[in-house]
Write a protein that holds these residues in place. Structure first.
Motif: not given
Length: 492
Positions: A136-139, A112-114, A348-351
């Motif tokens: 963010d995007a996370d698995t 998902s992303y948010r 996860g990754f966050s910008i």
């Protein structure tokens, strides 16, 4: 003599420090940027989800349940049930709560992303805000190094999609297990050494800012900002012995080292990630292993990644600006487990949208012009219903339009100034003469804006004629559409 009534005091309009208002141009630039990020995230198969701005404080994973009043780092309050609630500190902890609460209904792994604002109850300063946006995007539910490799590749793709050329950014990757292994090897394992470990990590995190001699001071007795004892502020060091400092610094340099089992596992996972990204065509000019990457949040348990802008530019005063990190993330296998009571791997990754937008603006990589406003229908005497009918006609055709709602006795000049401030592409004018003949005047404000730059008289007169045309009332929609299309203005 009776006292004069006191004049009521005006409320002073002001904002708390660390917060900022945003106008149409800034909002439009953010929308264009987040649309680009969303496009890349969705290409990788992530789907949107939203979580509330507030969570129960203990769900944020930053506080112990026996604290009387959590307030360091987060903004908190008690509800009428005397439950502590906090504004979210990041977007990851709320996702962990969401996944745990909806575990049975969600596909696993869950991707998902948010995007949204997060809040930090910290001292604001240059580049440090109390409210800022993240994306963010996370698995969740996959322990595969491929999930971590995907985050790194997606980070690189996002930077390039936003207009940052290859060679002007770098995705740097490390592993907390590597760092934990080094800590254990110098006797800093265990909960009782958590404070010193954090001091060591903070010192490592400054490797890109200070020379090695200064890092040694931060790992040892401490460092004075002024370079000499008593000059500037003092930063307390980790108090490591020389042999311990040498081990830490050795671990940050290229080479095949194995300090212990924890370190070996971390290095092996990094090699797996490196193999996967290289197989997908991402070279060292985009993604590289870097033992100095730390990442600040304490919940990371494995690979960690950071996206850094490597190019420099100058601000409006000509001073050099180095952007540094604009995003990052890592593996946090313990967050969902807090709710589930069983191992749940996640990465996860966050910008940092606000930070990256500021960088893209300085680099000229983002359109900072505001979107065009609505078509403005001016008002000149007569029944206002006729002008309102024109506005309705335009709106029904999918064109943004508004009626001038100021004083109807305002002169045309005042109404046109309003249209300019609204960044309107064109304005509709109908006086009594035009009304009697079933005509309208349409003023092309985009074409008219360039008239002052034309020096040739004949060209000026020709362009002036094009900027204001008379048409039949029945041609209103079709003519406005032509003007908008001519200037590339979206109208539906």
């Amino acid at each position: 003599m009776a006292d004069k009534p006191k004049k009521p005091q005006k409320l002073r309009a002001r904002l708390p420090r660390g917060l900022g208002d945003r106008g149409p141009a800034d909002i439009a630039a953010t929308r264009r940027m987040t649309d680009t990020i969303r496009e890349v995230y969705e290409r990788y198969g992530f789907e949107p989800v939203e979580t509330p701005t507030m969570e129960f404080t203990d769900a944020l994973g930053k506080f112990l349940p026996d604290q009387d009043r959590p307030n360091e780092g987060v903004f908190s309050f008690q509800d009428d049930d005397e439950q502590w609630i906090s504004l979210r500190y990041d977007l990851t902890a709320p996702l962990a709560r969401y996944v745990a609460e909806h575990w049975d209904a969600l596909p696993k792994p869950y991707r998902s992303y948010r995007a949204g604002y997060v809040y930090r109850n910290e001292k604001p300063g240059p580049g440090r805000f109390r409210q800022f946006m993240q994306f963010d995007a996370d698995t969740v539910g996959s322990g595969s190094p491929a999930a971590d490799a995907e985050m790194c590749m997606m980070a690189a793709d996002t930077m390039e999609k936003l207009g940052i050329p290859r060679g002007s950014y770098m995705v740097r990757v490390n592993n907390r297990k590597v760092l934990d292994g080094v800590m254990e090897s110098i006797g800093l394992g265990g909960d009782d050494q958590a404070g010193r470990r954090l001091t060591v990590l903070r010192a490592i995190d400054k490797m890109d800012k200070f020379p090695e001699s200064e890092i040694k001071k931060l790992l040892g007795p401490g460092r004075w900002d002024g370079g000499e004892e008593g000059k500037g502020d003092f930063t307390k060091g980790a108090g490591l012995a020389d042999s311990q400092i040498d081990t830490v610094l050795l671990s940050l340099k290229p080479g095949e080292y194995t300090f212990n089992e924890t370190h070996f596992v971390g290095v092996t996972e990094l090699k797996d990630i490196e193999s996967l990204v290289r197989a997908s065509g991402y070279g060292e000019d985009r993604i590289k292993i870097d033992p100095s990457v730390v990442r600040g949040l304490e919940y990371y348990t494995g690979p960690v990644y950071e996206v850094e802008l490597t190019l420099e530019t100058k601000d409006e005063k000509g001073r050099p600006v180095r952007f540094g990190s604009v995003g990052g993330g890592g593996r946090y296998d313990g967050l969902v487990s807090r709710f589930r009571g069983e191992p749940v791997p996640a990465t996860g990754f966050s910008i940092g949208v606000s930070r990256l937008q500021a960088a893209l603006t300085l680099l000229g990589k983002i359109d900072t012009k505001p979107d065009f406003g609505p078509v403005v229908v001016t008002v000149f005497g007569g029944e206002i219903s006729g002008y309102q009918a024109m506005v309705a006609q335009l709106r029904q055709a999918g064109i943004r339009a508004e009626l001038y709602l100021g004083n109807p006795k305002h002169a045309l000049g005042q109404q046109m100034k309003y249209a300019d401030k609204r960044n309107s592409p064109c304005a509709i004018i109908q006086g009594s003469d035009e009304k009697a003949s079933g005509k309208l005047l349409i003023k092309d404000l985009i074409a008219g804006a360039g008239l002052t730059e034309i020096k040739d008289r004949e060209e000026y007169l020709r362009k002036q004629a094009e900027a204001q045309i008379e048409i039949a009332e029945t041609d209103l929609v079709s003519t406005v559409r032509k003007i908008l299309d001519k200037h590339g203005v979206k109208w539906n």
